[in-house]
Design a protein around this motif. Structure first.
Motif, PDB file in Angstrom:
ATOM      1  N   GLU A  10       0.823  -1.264   0.108  1.00  0.00           N
ATOM      2  CA  GLU A  10      -0.082  -0.075  -0.051  1.00  0.00           C
ATOM      3  C   GLU A  10       0.870   1.317   0.010  1.00  0.00           C
ATOM      4  OE1 GLU A  10       0.294  -1.282   4.295  1.00  0.00           O
ATOM      5  OE2 GLU A  10       0.196  -2.251   2.380  1.00  0.00           O
ATOM      6  N   VAL A  11       1.947   1.111   0.681  1.00  0.00           N
ATOM      7  CA  VAL A  11       3.074   2.300   0.657  1.00  0.00           C
ATOM      8  C   VAL A  11       3.697   2.474  -0.800  1.00  0.00           C
ATOM      9  CG1 VAL A  11       5.092   3.194   1.512  1.00  0.00           C
ATOM     10  CG2 VAL A  11       3.481   2.138   2.930  1.00  0.00           C
ATOM     11  N   ALA A  12       3.905   1.522  -1.370  1.00  0.00           N
ATOM     12  CA  ALA A  12       4.439   1.380  -2.794  1.00  0.00           C
ATOM     13  C   ALA A  12       3.227   2.115  -3.770  1.00  0.00           C
ATOM     14  CB  ALA A  12       4.896   0.241  -3.159  1.00  0.00           C
ATOM     15  N   GLY A  13       2.226   1.650  -3.710  1.00  0.00           N
ATOM     16  CA  GLY A  13       1.066   2.121  -4.416  1.00  0.00           C
ATOM     17  C   GLY A  13       0.828   3.547  -4.238  1.00  0.00           C
ATOM     18  N   ALA A  14       0.840   4.094  -2.979  1.00  0.00           N
ATOM     19  CA  ALA A  14       0.638   5.271  -2.757  1.00  0.00           C
ATOM     20  C   ALA A  14       1.957   6.299  -3.073  1.00  0.00           C
ATOM     21  CB  ALA A  14       0.607   5.649  -1.285  1.00  0.00           C
ATOM     22  N   GLU A  15       2.787   5.878  -3.148  1.00  0.00           N
ATOM     23  CA  GLU A  15       4.149   6.535  -3.649  1.00  0.00           C
ATOM     24  C   GLU A  15       3.982   6.716  -5.210  1.00  0.00           C
ATOM     25  OE1 GLU A  15       6.387   8.483  -2.399  1.00  0.00           O
ATOM     26  OE2 GLU A  15       5.094   8.126  -0.719  1.00  0.00           O
ATOM     27  N   PHE A  16       3.808   5.626  -5.830  1.00  0.00           N
ATOM     28  CA  PHE A  16       3.328   5.716  -7.332  1.00  0.00           C
ATOM     29  C   PHE A  16       2.319   6.697  -7.839  1.00  0.00           C
ATOM     30  CE2 PHE A  16       1.930   4.108 -11.074  1.00  0.00           C
ATOM     31  CZ  PHE A  16       2.744   3.822 -11.880  1.00  0.00           C
ATOM     32  N   ALA A  17       1.154   6.420  -6.769  1.00  0.00           N
ATOM     33  CA  ALA A  17       0.119   7.602  -7.402  1.00  0.00           C
ATOM     34  C   ALA A  17       0.432   8.751  -7.059  1.00  0.00           C
ATOM     35  CB  ALA A  17      -1.176   7.131  -6.687  1.00  0.00           C
ATOM     36  N   ARG A  18       1.141   9.054  -5.931  1.00  0.00           N
ATOM     37  CA  ARG A  18       1.376  10.452  -5.376  1.00  0.00           C
ATOM     38  C   ARG A  18       2.226  11.262  -6.536  1.00  0.00           C
ATOM     39  NH1 ARG A  18       3.257   9.434  -0.921  1.00  0.00           N
ATOM     40  NH2 ARG A  18       1.370  10.250   0.284  1.00  0.00           N
ATOM     41  N   ARG A  19       3.277  10.495  -7.242  1.00  0.00           N
ATOM     42  CA  ARG A  19       3.929  11.138  -8.133  1.00  0.00           C
ATOM     43  C   ARG A  19       3.266  11.131  -9.705  1.00  0.00           C
ATOM     44  NH1 ARG A  19       9.999   8.432  -7.369  1.00  0.00           N
ATOM     45  NH2 ARG A  19      10.098   8.372  -5.156  1.00  0.00           N
ATOM     46  N   ARG A  20       2.239  10.453  -9.847  1.00  0.00           N
ATOM     47  CA  ARG A  20       1.588  10.412 -11.007  1.00  0.00           C
ATOM     48  C   ARG A  20       0.104  11.053 -11.066  1.00  0.00           C
ATOM     49  NH1 ARG A  20       5.433   7.170 -10.374  1.00  0.00           N
ATOM     50  NH2 ARG A  20       6.976   6.470 -12.132  1.00  0.00           N
ATOM     51  N   VAL A  21      -0.628  10.893 -10.126  1.00  0.00           N
ATOM     52  CA  VAL A  21      -1.947  11.274  -9.951  1.00  0.00           C
ATOM     53  C   VAL A  21      -2.245  12.389  -9.195  1.00  0.00           C
ATOM     54  CG1 VAL A  21      -4.342  10.344  -9.575  1.00  0.00           C
ATOM     55  CG2 VAL A  21      -2.610   8.815 -10.605  1.00  0.00           C
ATOM     56  N   GLY A  22      -1.463  12.467  -7.881  1.00  0.00           N
ATOM     57  CA  GLY A  22      -2.076  13.376  -6.829  1.00  0.00           C
ATOM     58  C   GLY A  22      -2.002  12.843  -5.567  1.00  0.00           C
ATOM     59  N   GLU A  23      -2.047  13.752  -4.449  1.00  0.00           N
ATOM     60  CA  GLU A  23      -1.992  13.585  -3.062  1.00  0.00           C
ATOM     61  C   GLU A  23      -3.273  12.877  -2.563  1.00  0.00           C
ATOM     62  OE1 GLU A  23      -0.295  12.762   0.409  1.00  0.00           O
ATOM     63  OE2 GLU A  23       0.801  13.925  -1.091  1.00  0.00           O
ATOM     64  N   ARG A  24      -4.273  13.318  -3.209  1.00  0.00           N
ATOM     65  CA  ARG A  24      -5.631  12.809  -2.660  1.00  0.00           C
ATOM     66  C   ARG A  24      -5.660  11.308  -2.958  1.00  0.00           C
ATOM     67  NH1 ARG A  24     -10.343  15.773  -1.977  1.00  0.00           N
ATOM     68  NH2 ARG A  24     -11.526  14.157  -2.994  1.00  0.00           N
TER      69      ARG A  24
END
Length: 202
Positions: free
Chosen positions: A94-108
């Motif tokens: 879940e941390v890996a997925g969150a970091e991936f999304a943070r860089r490409r989709v956004g903080e929310r």
């Protein structure tokens, strides 16, 4: 104070800590609270957010320290692989997925993904039928993850403006574990990603 103030603080601290050596001691919650003019709860939430991002690590009785950096290698001899990088770092998925999304989709989106385990604990505590839907592996991991949330944790989780989104994503994730269920094609997923990226630029 806005509900996302702690995220703003986490972003500031994350940028500053990126310049620090591994093992550098991080300011205490009290120091962070004084610096940013917020309460201890917001300071604590900011540090917890940094911990979820693997930026810092907390050692009981010693303090909070800058964690080791994870390098994402791209070269002609080594094709880029985010999953391989994360596996080597030993990060929770879940941390890996969150970091991936943070860089490409956004903080929310990153916040929602990072609450994969808390949403599970919340659902087990609040929905009597949910536990029966968990796989044997998920039931076993629930014990390690802290079991069902207590009343205080439930109230704290539910108070966040994105809590309902985190719960919805958790249920979708559970439903997607059906090997015979419907699947989205890669072009459909890439098109959705393109729409998210375009929306961020507006």
């Amino acid at each position: 104070m806005s509900a996302t103030r702690y995220l703003e603080i986490a972003e500031r601290l994350s940028a500053e800590l990126a310049e620090c050596a591994r093992g550098t001691r991080v300011a205490s919650e009290a120091e962070i609270a004084r610096r940013f003019g917020v309460g201890r709860a917001a300071a604590r939430a900011a540090v917890q957010e940094l911990e979820r991002r693997f930026v810092v690590r907390r050692t009981q009785g010693s303090g909070t320290f800058v964690n080791r950096r994870i390098d994402y290698v791209i070269s002609r001899s080594a094709p880029p692989s985010w999953s391989a990088t994360i596996a080597a770092a030993g990060l929770p998925h879940e941390v890996a997925g969150a970091e991936f999304a943070r860089r490409r989709v956004g903080e929310r989106a990153a916040w929602v993904i990072a609450r994969h385990v808390p949403a599970k604990r919340y659902l087990v505590a609040t929905d009597p039928a949910y536990h029966a839907l968990l796989s044997p592996v998920s039931v076993a991991s629930l014990k390690v993850q802290g079991g069902p949330m207590d009343e205080r944790e439930v109230a704290e989780f539910a108070a966040h403006p994105l809590a309902a989104d985190a719960v919805a994503l958790r249920r979708w994730d559970d439903a997607a574990k059906d090997p015979d269920g419907p699947r989205l094609t890669m072009p459909t997923l890439l098109a959705a990603h393109a729409r998210c990226v375009a929306a961020r630029r507006v």
